[in-house]
Write a protein that holds these residues in place. Structure first.
Motif, PDB file in Angstrom:
ATOM      1  N   THR A  53       2.568  41.236 -64.342  1.00 49.00           N
ATOM      2  CA  THR A  53       2.411  41.320 -62.882  1.00 49.00           C
ATOM      3  C   THR A  53       3.010  42.621 -62.359  1.00 49.00           C
ATOM      4  O   THR A  53       2.446  43.262 -61.474  1.00 49.00           O
ATOM      5  N   GLN A  54       4.173  43.024 -62.918  1.00 50.40           N
ATOM      6  CA  GLN A  54       4.815  44.278 -62.480  1.00 50.40           C
ATOM      7  C   GLN A  54       3.841  45.447 -62.653  1.00 50.40           C
ATOM      8  O   GLN A  54       3.681  46.279 -61.751  1.00 50.40           O
ATOM      9  N   GLN A  55       3.191  45.484 -63.843  1.00 48.98           N
ATOM     10  CA  GLN A  55       2.285  46.608 -64.115  1.00 48.98           C
ATOM     11  C   GLN A  55       1.064  46.573 -63.209  1.00 48.98           C
ATOM     12  O   GLN A  55       0.618  47.605 -62.709  1.00 48.98           O
ATOM     13  N   LYS A  56       0.532  45.362 -62.971  1.00 53.31           N
ATOM     14  CA  LYS A  56      -0.636  45.238 -62.071  1.00 53.31           C
ATOM     15  C   LYS A  56      -0.244  45.682 -60.664  1.00 53.31           C
ATOM     16  O   LYS A  56      -1.000  46.373 -59.978  1.00 53.31           O
ATOM     17  N   PHE A  57       0.948  45.262 -60.223  1.00 55.10           N
ATOM     18  CA  PHE A  57       1.391  45.544 -58.861  1.00 55.10           C
ATOM     19  C   PHE A  57       1.495  47.050 -58.601  1.00 55.10           C
ATOM     20  O   PHE A  57       0.982  47.552 -57.604  1.00 55.10           O
ATOM     21  N   VAL A  58       2.139  47.783 -59.524  1.00 61.02           N
ATOM     22  CA  VAL A  58       2.334  49.222 -59.253  1.00 61.02           C
ATOM     23  C   VAL A  58       1.011  49.996 -59.308  1.00 61.02           C
ATOM     24  O   VAL A  58       0.902  51.083 -58.745  1.00 61.02           O
ATOM     25  N   ARG A  59      -0.014  49.400 -59.964  1.00 56.56           N
ATOM     26  CA  ARG A  59      -1.322  50.090 -60.008  1.00 56.56           C
ATOM     27  C   ARG A  59      -2.116  49.890 -58.720  1.00 56.56           C
ATOM     28  O   ARG A  59      -3.073  50.605 -58.459  1.00 56.56           O
ATOM     29  N   LEU A  60      -1.720  48.900 -57.923  1.00 54.79           N
ATOM     30  CA  LEU A  60      -2.455  48.634 -56.677  1.00 54.79           C
ATOM     31  C   LEU A  60      -2.178  49.720 -55.645  1.00 54.79           C
ATOM     32  O   LEU A  60      -1.026  50.143 -55.465  1.00 54.79           O
ATOM     33  N   ARG A 101       8.530  34.995 -46.348  1.00 55.69           N
ATOM     34  CA  ARG A 101       8.143  34.011 -47.369  1.00 55.69           C
ATOM     35  C   ARG A 101       7.225  34.668 -48.413  1.00 55.69           C
ATOM     36  O   ARG A 101       7.346  34.449 -49.602  1.00 55.69           O
ATOM     37  N   SER A 102       6.291  35.515 -47.917  1.00 57.08           N
ATOM     38  CA  SER A 102       5.379  36.218 -48.843  1.00 57.08           C
ATOM     39  C   SER A 102       6.174  37.130 -49.788  1.00 57.08           C
ATOM     40  O   SER A 102       5.868  37.221 -50.971  1.00 57.08           O
ATOM     41  N   LEU A 103       7.196  37.788 -49.224  1.00 59.20           N
ATOM     42  CA  LEU A 103       8.039  38.669 -50.051  1.00 59.20           C
ATOM     43  C   LEU A 103       8.751  37.862 -51.135  1.00 59.20           C
ATOM     44  O   LEU A 103       8.878  38.301 -52.268  1.00 59.20           O
ATOM     45  N   GLY A 104       9.205  36.666 -50.755  1.00 62.23           N
ATOM     46  CA  GLY A 104       9.887  35.786 -51.721  1.00 62.23           C
ATOM     47  C   GLY A 104       8.949  35.414 -52.859  1.00 62.23           C
ATOM     48  O   GLY A 104       9.339  35.393 -54.036  1.00 62.23           O
ATOM     49  N   ARG A 105       7.675  35.110 -52.482  1.00 69.86           N
ATOM     50  CA  ARG A 105       6.683  34.761 -53.513  1.00 69.86           C
ATOM     51  C   ARG A 105       6.421  35.973 -54.418  1.00 69.86           C
ATOM     52  O   ARG A 105       6.315  35.849 -55.630  1.00 69.86           O
ATOM     53  N   LEU A 106       6.327  37.140 -53.780  1.00 69.42           N
ATOM     54  CA  LEU A 106       6.092  38.368 -54.550  1.00 69.42           C
ATOM     55  C   LEU A 106       7.249  38.606 -55.532  1.00 69.42           C
ATOM     56  O   LEU A 106       7.049  38.933 -56.700  1.00 69.42           O
ATOM     57  N   ARG A 107       8.479  38.395 -55.035  1.00 65.81           N
ATOM     58  CA  ARG A 107       9.649  38.635 -55.897  1.00 65.81           C
ATOM     59  C   ARG A 107       9.582  37.751 -57.146  1.00 65.81           C
ATOM     60  O   ARG A 107       9.819  38.205 -58.255  1.00 65.81           O
ATOM     61  N   ARG A 108       9.228  36.472 -56.945  1.00 65.61           N
ATOM     62  CA  ARG A 108       9.163  35.564 -58.104  1.00 65.61           C
ATOM     63  C   ARG A 108       8.062  36.004 -59.068  1.00 65.61           C
ATOM     64  O   ARG A 108       8.237  35.978 -60.283  1.00 65.61           O
ATOM     65  N   GLY A 150      -6.279  39.419 -59.024  1.00 66.54           N
ATOM     66  CA  GLY A 150      -6.601  38.862 -57.718  1.00 66.54           C
ATOM     67  C   GLY A 150      -5.352  38.296 -57.055  1.00 66.54           C
ATOM     68  O   GLY A 150      -5.085  38.547 -55.884  1.00 66.54           O
ATOM     69  N   GLN A 151      -4.598  37.545 -57.835  1.00 64.93           N
ATOM     70  CA  GLN A 151      -3.399  36.885 -57.271  1.00 64.93           C
ATOM     71  C   GLN A 151      -2.402  37.934 -56.782  1.00 64.93           C
ATOM     72  O   GLN A 151      -1.779  37.774 -55.729  1.00 64.93           O
ATOM     73  N   VAL A 152      -2.282  39.032 -57.545  1.00 61.83           N
ATOM     74  CA  VAL A 152      -1.308  40.069 -57.194  1.00 61.83           C
ATOM     75  C   VAL A 152      -1.739  40.752 -55.890  1.00 61.83           C
ATOM     76  O   VAL A 152      -0.925  41.005 -54.995  1.00 61.83           O
ATOM     77  N   LEU A 153      -3.049  41.012 -55.788  1.00 60.63           N
ATOM     78  CA  LEU A 153      -3.589  41.643 -54.571  1.00 60.63           C
ATOM     79  C   LEU A 153      -3.346  40.737 -53.366  1.00 60.63           C
ATOM     80  O   LEU A 153      -2.969  41.190 -52.278  1.00 60.63           O
ATOM     81  N   GLU A 154      -3.549  39.435 -53.588  1.00 64.07           N
ATOM     82  CA  GLU A 154      -3.335  38.439 -52.525  1.00 64.07           C
ATOM     83  C   GLU A 154      -1.878  38.498 -52.032  1.00 64.07           C
ATOM     84  O   GLU A 154      -1.608  38.484 -50.836  1.00 64.07           O
ATOM     85  N   LEU A 155      -0.941  38.592 -52.998  1.00 62.86           N
ATOM     86  CA  LEU A 155       0.484  38.664 -52.649  1.00 62.86           C
ATOM     87  C   LEU A 155       0.765  39.919 -51.826  1.00 62.86           C
ATOM     88  O   LEU A 155       1.496  39.880 -50.835  1.00 62.86           O
ATOM     89  N   LEU A 156       0.170  41.037 -52.266  1.00 64.73           N
ATOM     90  CA  LEU A 156       0.394  42.297 -51.546  1.00 64.73           C
ATOM     91  C   LEU A 156      -0.145  42.193 -50.120  1.00 64.73           C
ATOM     92  O   LEU A 156       0.511  42.584 -49.158  1.00 64.73           O
ATOM     93  N   ARG A 157      -1.347  41.605 -49.975  1.00 59.85           N
ATOM     94  CA  ARG A 157      -1.945  41.466 -48.631  1.00 59.85           C
ATOM     95  C   ARG A 157      -1.076  40.591 -47.735  1.00 59.85           C
ATOM     96  O   ARG A 157      -0.891  40.893 -46.560  1.00 59.85           O
ATOM     97  N   GLY A 158      -0.544  39.528 -48.325  1.00 53.71           N
ATOM     98  CA  GLY A 158       0.337  38.632 -47.565  1.00 53.71           C
ATOM     99  C   GLY A 158       1.539  39.394 -47.015  1.00 53.71           C
ATOM    100  O   GLY A 158       1.966  39.182 -45.874  1.00 53.71           O
ATOM    101  N   VAL A 159       2.054  40.301 -47.820  1.00 51.51           N
ATOM    102  CA  VAL A 159       3.222  41.088 -47.409  1.00 51.51           C
ATOM    103  C   VAL A 159       2.818  42.116 -46.341  1.00 51.51           C
ATOM    104  O   VAL A 159       3.576  42.416 -45.421  1.00 51.51           O
ATOM    105  N   GLN A 160       1.588  42.656 -46.482  1.00 51.06           N
ATOM    106  CA  GLN A 160       1.146  43.707 -45.547  1.00 51.06           C
ATOM    107  C   GLN A 160       0.768  43.149 -44.172  1.00 51.06           C
ATOM    108  O   GLN A 160       0.800  43.869 -43.187  1.00 51.06           O
ATOM    109  N   ARG A 161       0.365  41.858 -44.129  1.00 53.82           N
ATOM    110  CA  ARG A 161      -0.233  41.333 -42.892  1.00 53.82           C
ATOM    111  C   ARG A 161       0.693  41.378 -41.688  1.00 53.82           C
ATOM    112  O   ARG A 161       0.249  41.394 -40.561  1.00 53.82           O
ATOM    113  N   GLY A 162       1.950  41.341 -41.984  1.00 58.38           N
ATOM    114  CA  GLY A 162       2.884  41.471 -40.855  1.00 58.38           C
ATOM    115  C   GLY A 162       3.016  40.210 -40.024  1.00 58.38           C
ATOM    116  O   GLY A 162       3.437  40.247 -38.880  1.00 58.38           O
ATOM    117  N   SER A 163       2.640  39.069 -40.591  1.00 61.02           N
ATOM    118  CA  SER A 163       2.820  37.821 -39.838  1.00 61.02           C
ATOM    119  C   SER A 163       4.280  37.405 -39.903  1.00 61.02           C
ATOM    120  O   SER A 163       5.081  38.008 -40.602  1.00 61.02           O
TER     121      SER A 163
END
Length: 437
Positions: free
Chosen positions: A33-40, A19-26, A1-14
Motif C-alpha cells: 500500500t505504501q508503494q501504491k500510495f506514493v505513486r498516486l 477519520r479518513s486519515l486514520g483509515r489511511l494510516r492503518r 482502487g482502495q488506495v485511491l479511494e482513501l486518498l480521495r477521502g482525505v482530499q474531500r475536506g469533509s
C-alpha cells in the motif's frame, strides 16, 4: 482502487477527514500500500498540506501517516517524502511532545533508507536543529534525537560529510553531559548517545574534540558508576549501555594510549564486576571487557601491576577457557603483564600458571597456541627456573607436537631449545629472542 479511494477521502475536506486519515494510516502499515500510495498523483502533496495545517488533530494524524511511510525499506518511498523534510525539521520545536517525537522518528527512518534524504537534510540544517533538541528536558525527545543521530553517523558518507559537522556543533558536549549525569536522562537516551559516540570514535581517527571535552574521564566514571550498581541487582537493559561505553573507552585508548585515565585501579575492579555479572547471559560483553583490559595493560605498567596487586589474577585465569576468543585475549593480557619484567612473571608463576597453560598447547586454534608460546617465552626469559618446572610437567612433549605446524614451528623449536638446555647454561634465552622478535 482502495488506495485511491482513501486518498480521495482525505482530499474531500469533509468533516470526516480525520477519520479518513486514520483509515489511511492503518492502510499504510502495509508495504504494498505504501508503494501504491506514493505513486498516486498528488498523494504526498495532500499529506504535506494536512501536515502543515493549522488544525492540531489533523496535523498529528498526518504526521502519523508520514511516520508509517517512513518505515518502508523501499528507497523510492523514502525519496517520495523529500518535500516534507524541511517541515519535519521546522516542527521539531513543536507544540506537543508526541508530535515532536513523531517528527524525530520519521526523520530517523527516512535517513536510514535514502542517501538523497541525507544529502537534502544536511544543508537544511539538521545538525544545528538536533543540537537544539538535545537540550530538551524530555527523555522521549532525547531518545529520538539519539536515534536520528545514530542513523546519520552510520551512513557510508558519515566520515567525510557528517561527523565533521557533528564535531563542530554543540552535540558532543551535550552527549557527554547527558552520559555524565548517568541514567538521569533515561536508559534509552543514554544507550543511543553512547552508540553515537562509538560511531564517531571508530570512524574518525582524530578525536581531539572529544578528548578535550573530557571523553575519557566521563566515560570511565560512567563505567565505575554502572559497575557500582551491579551488586544492588542490575537495572533492566544495562548491558545495552555497557557495551558501547566499553567500546568507546577501548577505541580511545587504542588511538591515544592511557592519557586522561590517571592511575586509578578502580577501573580494573569495575571491569571484573561487569565481567562476572554479564558473562553467562551476554558472552559478547566478556569479549568487550577483555579488549579494554588488553588496551589498558598494553602500554601501561601501572595497570599491569594493579591487576596483580588488586588480586584480580585468579578471576582473569578463570576466563582462560571461556571461549576461543576469550582464550586469545586472556593470553594477550598475560603477555602484556609478563613483558613488564621479572617481578610480574614471578607473580604470574605463583598462581600455578604453567599447569593451566599446558592443556592450551593442545588446542586446535593456532592463534591461541601462538599466544601461549609467546607467554612461555616471556616467562622463561625473565624467570629461567620456569623452563625446568615446565619440563618436569611434561611441557616438552606439548611443544614437540608443534614442530610440524608451519606458523608455529619456529617458536616451538626456540622454546624446546631452552627447555633442553642443562640448568645454568647461560645463553639459552638470548637465543630465543630472535625467533620471537
Amino acid at each position: 482502487g482502495q488506495v485511491l479511494e482513501l486518498l480521495r477521502g482525505v482530499q474531500r475536506g469533509s468533516e470526516h477527514r480525520q477519520r479518513s486519515l486514520g483509515r489511511l494510516r492503518r492502510a499504510l502499515q502495509n508495504e504494498e500500500t505504501q508503494q501504491k500510495f506514493v505513486r498516486l498523483d498528488g498523494s504526498i502533496r495532500t499529506l504535506t498540506g494536512l501536515f502543515t495545517s493549522s488544525l492540531a488533530e489533523l496535523q498529528l494524524e498526518a504526521a502519523r501517516c508520514l511516520h508509517e511511510l517512513s518505515h518502508s525499506s523501499v528507497p523510492t518511498v523514502a525519496e517520495a517524502c523529500l518535500p516534507v523534510t524541511s517541515y519535519l525539521l521546522t516542527y521539531l520545536s513543536g507544540h506537543s511532545l508526541e508530535f515532536t517525537e513523531l517528527c524525530l522518528y520519521t526523520l530517523g527512518n527516512l535517513v536510514v533508507e535514502s542517501e538523497a534524504v541525507r544529502k537534502q537534510l544536511l544543508p537544511q540544517g539538521i545538525i544545528p536543529v538536533l543540537a537544539c533538541c538535545i537540550q530538551s528536558p524530555h527523555e522521549a525527545v532525547l531518545e529520538g534525537v539519539g536515534y536520528v543521530l545514530s542513523q546519520l553517523l552510520q551512513a557510508k558518507e558519515a566520515p567525510t560529510e557528517i561527523i565533521p559537522l557533528v564535531l563542530d556543533s554543540a552535540l558532543p558536549q551535550h552527549m557527554l553531559r547527558l552520559l555524565c549525569s548517568g541514567l538521569k536522562a533515561g536508559m534509552g537516551a543514554a544507550v543511543e548517545f553512547a552508540w553515537c559516540l562509538h560511531y564517531i570514535i571508530c570512524r574518525h581517527k582524530d578525536n581531539v574534540v572529544l578528548l578535550e571535552l573530557g571523553a575519557v574521564p566521563v566515560l570511565t566514571s560512567l563505567l565505575l558508576d554502572l559497575a557500582s550498581q551491579i551488586p544492588q541487582g542490575t537495572p533492566e537493559g544495562l548491558e545495552l549501555l555497557v557495551c558501547p561505553v566499553l567500546r568507546c573507552v577501548s577505541n580511545l585508548l587504542a588511538q591515544t594510549g592511557c592519557q586522561g585515565l590517571g592511575q586509578d585501579g578502580r577501573l580494573l575492579v569495575a571491569l571484573f564486576l561487569i565481567l562476572q555479572c554479564f558473562l553467562q547471559q551476554h558472552p559478547f560483553l566478556g569479549q568487550e571487557c577483555l579488549w579494554l583490559l588488553n588496551n589498558l595493560t598494553a602500554d601501561d605498567p601501572f595497570f599491569c601491576s594493579a591487576l596483580l596487586s588488586l588480586g584480580l589474577l585468579p578471576a582473569l585465569l578463570q576466563l582462560l577457557t571461556c571461549s576461543q576468543m576469550a582464550t586469545v585475549l586472556v593470553l594477550t593480557v598475560l603477555c602484556n603483564v609478563a613483558e613488564k619484567g621479572q617481578w610480574q612473571c614471578q607473580q604470574l608463576l605463583q598462581q600455578p600458571l604453567l599447569p593451566q597453560l599446558l592443556p592450551l598447547l593442545t588446542l586446535p586454534d593456532p592463534e591461541a597456541v601462538g599466544q601461549c608460546l609467546e607467554l612461555l617465552h616471556l616467562l622463561f626469559l625473565h624467570c629461567p627456573k620456569a623452563a625446568a618446572d615446565f619440563t618436569r610437567q611434561g611441557g616438552h612433549q606439548a611443544l614437540e607436537q608443534h614442530q610440524s605446524t608451519p606458523e608455529l614451528q619456529e617458536r616451538a623449536q626456540a622454546l624446546l631449545d631452552v627447555v633442553r638446555q642443562p640448568p645454568g647454561a647461560p645463553s639459552a634465552c638470548q637465543a630465543t629472542v630472535a625467533a620471537f622478535s
